[in-house]
Design a protein around this motif. Structure first.
Motif, PDB file in Angstrom:
ATOM      1  N   TYR A 102       0.820  -1.211   0.000  1.00 51.07           N
ATOM      2  CA  TYR A 102       0.000   0.000   0.000  1.00 51.07           C
ATOM      3  C   TYR A 102       0.861   1.271   0.000  1.00 51.07           C
ATOM      4  CZ  TYR A 102       0.901   2.069   4.511  1.00 51.07           C
ATOM      5  OH  TYR A 102       1.517   2.722   5.543  1.00 51.07           O
ATOM      6  N   ASP A 103       2.086   1.178   0.532  1.00 55.04           N
ATOM      7  CA  ASP A 103       2.897   2.376   0.724  1.00 55.04           C
ATOM      8  C   ASP A 103       3.770   2.725  -0.475  1.00 55.04           C
ATOM      9  OD1 ASP A 103       4.120  -0.047   1.314  1.00 55.04           O
ATOM     10  OD2 ASP A 103       5.530   0.815   2.729  1.00 55.04           O
ATOM     11  N   THR A 104       3.879   1.828  -1.460  1.00 57.37           N
ATOM     12  CA  THR A 104       4.709   2.121  -2.636  1.00 57.37           C
ATOM     13  C   THR A 104       4.231   3.363  -3.391  1.00 57.37           C
ATOM     14  OG1 THR A 104       5.389  -0.178  -2.899  1.00 57.37           O
ATOM     15  CG2 THR A 104       5.554   1.227  -4.839  1.00 57.37           C
ATOM     16  N   PRO A 105       2.918   3.520  -3.645  1.00 52.98           N
ATOM     17  CA  PRO A 105       2.483   4.754  -4.315  1.00 52.98           C
ATOM     18  C   PRO A 105       2.850   6.011  -3.542  1.00 52.98           C
ATOM     19  CG  PRO A 105       0.723   3.118  -4.335  1.00 52.98           C
ATOM     20  CD  PRO A 105       1.790   2.585  -3.435  1.00 52.98           C
ATOM     21  N   LEU A 106       2.817   5.940  -2.211  1.00 52.25           N
ATOM     22  CA  LEU A 106       3.196   7.099  -1.396  1.00 52.25           C
ATOM     23  C   LEU A 106       4.672   7.424  -1.549  1.00 52.25           C
ATOM     24  CD1 LEU A 106       1.224   6.253   1.872  1.00 52.25           C
ATOM     25  CD2 LEU A 106       0.656   8.016   0.190  1.00 52.25           C
ATOM     26  N   HIS A 107       5.497   6.379  -1.656  1.00 51.75           N
ATOM     27  CA  HIS A 107       6.935   6.584  -1.821  1.00 51.75           C
ATOM     28  C   HIS A 107       7.218   7.346  -3.109  1.00 51.75           C
ATOM     29  CE1 HIS A 107      11.239   5.768  -1.918  1.00 51.75           C
ATOM     30  NE2 HIS A 107      11.080   5.289  -3.136  1.00 51.75           N
ATOM     31  N   PHE A 108       6.618   6.886  -4.212  1.00 52.16           N
ATOM     32  CA  PHE A 108       6.816   7.573  -5.497  1.00 52.16           C
ATOM     33  C   PHE A 108       6.248   8.992  -5.449  1.00 52.16           C
ATOM     34  CE2 PHE A 108       7.560   3.311  -7.147  1.00 52.16           C
ATOM     35  CZ  PHE A 108       8.519   3.538  -8.131  1.00 52.16           C
ATOM     36  N   ALA A 109       5.072   9.132  -4.854  1.00 53.80           N
ATOM     37  CA  ALA A 109       4.417  10.440  -4.812  1.00 53.80           C
ATOM     38  C   ALA A 109       5.241  11.453  -4.018  1.00 53.80           C
ATOM     39  CB  ALA A 109       3.026  10.295  -4.205  1.00 53.80           C
ATOM     40  N   TYR A 110       5.805  11.014  -2.899  1.00 58.88           N
ATOM     41  CA  TYR A 110       6.628  11.914  -2.094  1.00 58.88           C
ATOM     42  C   TYR A 110       7.896  12.311  -2.845  1.00 58.88           C
ATOM     43  CZ  TYR A 110       9.289  13.756   1.827  1.00 58.88           C
ATOM     44  OH  TYR A 110      10.032  14.568   2.646  1.00 58.88           O
ATOM     45  N   ARG A 111       8.456  11.333  -3.542  1.00 56.49           N
ATOM     46  CA  ARG A 111       9.715  11.585  -4.258  1.00 56.49           C
ATOM     47  C   ARG A 111       9.525  12.544  -5.427  1.00 56.49           C
ATOM     48  NH1 ARG A 111      13.547   6.863  -7.009  1.00 56.49           N
ATOM     49  NH2 ARG A 111      15.205   8.248  -7.746  1.00 56.49           N
ATOM     50  N   TYR A 112       8.372  12.443  -6.126  1.00 60.06           N
ATOM     51  CA  TYR A 112       8.188  13.224  -7.353  1.00 60.06           C
ATOM     52  C   TYR A 112       7.191  14.378  -7.216  1.00 60.06           C
ATOM     53  CZ  TYR A 112      10.910   9.654  -9.755  1.00 60.06           C
ATOM     54  OH  TYR A 112      11.921   8.801 -10.151  1.00 60.06           O
ATOM     55  N   ASP A 273       7.119   4.968  15.864  1.00 61.35           N
ATOM     56  CA  ASP A 273       6.438   4.446  14.680  1.00 61.35           C
ATOM     57  C   ASP A 273       5.064   5.088  14.499  1.00 61.35           C
ATOM     58  OD1 ASP A 273       5.136   3.255  16.753  1.00 61.35           O
ATOM     59  OD2 ASP A 273       5.168   1.227  15.930  1.00 61.35           O
ATOM     60  N   HIS A 274       4.763   6.136  15.275  1.00 62.10           N
ATOM     61  CA  HIS A 274       3.530   6.905  15.111  1.00 62.10           C
ATOM     62  C   HIS A 274       3.897   8.218  14.416  1.00 62.10           C
ATOM     63  CE1 HIS A 274       1.045   4.412  17.888  1.00 62.10           C
ATOM     64  NE2 HIS A 274       2.236   4.145  18.389  1.00 62.10           N
ATOM     65  N   LEU A 275       4.119   8.159  13.126  1.00 66.46           N
ATOM     66  CA  LEU A 275       4.592   9.351  12.436  1.00 66.46           C
ATOM     67  C   LEU A 275       3.988   9.434  11.046  1.00 66.46           C
ATOM     68  CD1 LEU A 275       8.244   8.740  11.223  1.00 66.46           C
ATOM     69  CD2 LEU A 275       6.813   6.938  12.082  1.00 66.46           C
ATOM     70  N   ARG A 276       4.062  10.604  10.479  1.00 60.23           N
ATOM     71  CA  ARG A 276       3.562  10.820   9.123  1.00 60.23           C
ATOM     72  C   ARG A 276       4.603  10.333   8.120  1.00 60.23           C
ATOM     73  NH1 ARG A 276      -0.616  14.243   8.336  1.00 60.23           N
ATOM     74  NH2 ARG A 276       0.187  14.721   6.255  1.00 60.23           N
ATOM     75  N   TYR A 277       4.120   9.987   6.937  1.00 55.33           N
ATOM     76  CA  TYR A 277       5.021   9.470   5.909  1.00 55.33           C
ATOM     77  C   TYR A 277       6.115  10.480   5.592  1.00 55.33           C
ATOM     78  CZ  TYR A 277       6.649   7.025   1.794  1.00 55.33           C
ATOM     79  OH  TYR A 277       7.443   6.356   0.896  1.00 55.33           O
ATOM     80  N   GLU A 278       5.748  11.764   5.580  1.00 54.36           N
ATOM     81  CA  GLU A 278       6.723  12.794   5.220  1.00 54.36           C
ATOM     82  C   GLU A 278       7.899  12.839   6.188  1.00 54.36           C
ATOM     83  OE1 GLU A 278       3.429  13.077   5.695  1.00 54.36           O
ATOM     84  OE2 GLU A 278       2.724  15.012   4.939  1.00 54.36           O
TER      85      GLU A 278
END
Length: 331
Positions: A102-112, A273-278
């Motif tokens: 589920y987190d892969t799209p977030l990784h790409f989105a944050y990077r780009y 481990d209670h943190l935002r993706y950013e």
């Protein structure tokens, strides 16, 4: 052995299942990522073409719209929920939904630079699928990092979460030591177990030790092909060196701590481990990312202070760190 678990076996083949991975849902912009999500949806629908062949005309047109790329991102937000409705009607049984990476799209989105668009899309996608969906029996989301409450998990009801720092699923994040021995015995490779313990020694979750399933499976495959070369079995993936090398370049404190671990010193850190993706790429929280992705071991040192004693899990991971220090000039 799950086949001996009576409670588990009662559920065998009792529910239709939607199993979708988001590992390929990425790209340099939001449109590209949505197109990749549509491709995953198309693959699932075509793989279950009975839904097209035997469904009513309304449902057929709905599914064809996904395949023919007639649906925009707003329509795709309810796509998995729509699939649960169609499958529930076809089987007359509630549906189980499994969404991996589920987190892969977030990784790409944050990077780009399209993180807000992607997080909003995922909130709507998961919310419509997993909250107040009467076609749903159960849903499971899995990924490398914890689902942060203020980003996605507000979309759920009766939501339960576990991580490698949690208590419930510790023995299930990989193969246990006994399972590894049984696997190698099954393939008449019991004499190779000492090599595995040397290079792949497991991850410690308090008293539970688990082994990386991918690495164990890879070793068995190579051993069965009569390869005795350790260099082939434990050849470091260059992409892993690049990723870790980049982390070490950007985080001086992390680099120093890894040096200390390689030298045999003890490193104790507060882990949140209670943190935002950013926050995952901040100096302070990069440690949690490395723990979640298997590059560091964390054993509790002080529960009240959330302090963990960090170690390098095994010789294979140690080799990756050593390769980073030999390849990159961190001065």
């Amino acid at each position: 052995n799950i086949a001996k678990d009576e409670k588990a076996m009662k559920h065998l083949n009792q529910y239709p299942v939607i199993n979708i991975s988001l590992k390929n849902v990425g790209g340099t912009n939001f449109k590209e990522a949505i197109d990749n999500f549509r491709s995953e949806l198309e693959y699932f629908i075509i793989s279950n073409n009975y839904l097209l062949e035997k469904g009513d005309e309304y449902d057929r047109q709905s599914l064809i719209g996904y395949i023919n790329k007639e649906s925009d991102s707003l329509s795709l937000e309810s796509s998995i929920k729509n699939l649960t409705r169609i499958m529930h009607k076809y089987f007359n049984k509630e549906v189980i939904v499994l969404i991996d990476d589920y987190d892969t799209p977030l990784h790409f989105a944050y990077r780009y630079g399209y993180f807000n668009e992607m997080s909003q899309f995922l909130m709507s996608l998961f919310g419509s699928t997993l909250k107040t969906n009467f076609n749903l029996h159960m849903g499971v989301l899995s990924g490398c990092i914890r689902i942060v409450k203020d980003l996605i998990s507000e979309s759920f009801n009766n939501f339960e979460m576990d991580t490698v720092l949690g208590n419930c699923g510790k023995p299930y994040f990989g193969y246990t030591e006994n399972e590894v021995k049984c696997l190698f015995n099954e393939f008449n490779l019991s004499d190779k177990v000492p090599i595995i313990k040397e290079w792949c020694d497991g991850y410690l979750f308090e008293d539970d030790k688990v082994y990386n399933p991918w690495l164990i499976t890879k070793c068995i495959s190579i051993f069965l092909n009569n390869s005795e070369k350790k260099s082939e079995i434990f050849r470091v993936d260059p992409s892993k060196v690049i990723v870790i090398g980049d982390c070490l370049k950007r985080h001086y404190a992390l680099r120093r701590d890894i040096e200390r671990l390689l030298e045999g010193e003890t490193v104790i850190k507060y882990i949140n481990d209670h943190l935002r993706y950013e926050q995952l790429y901040d100096d302070y929280d990069i440690y949690y990312l490395l723990i979640s992705t298997g590059y560091l071991n964390a054993q509790i040192n002080n529960w009240e202070k959330h302090e963990y004693r960090l170690t390098i899990p095994n010789k294979y991971i140690r080799t990756i760190f050593e390769e980073c220090f030999s390849r990159y000039d961190f001065s």
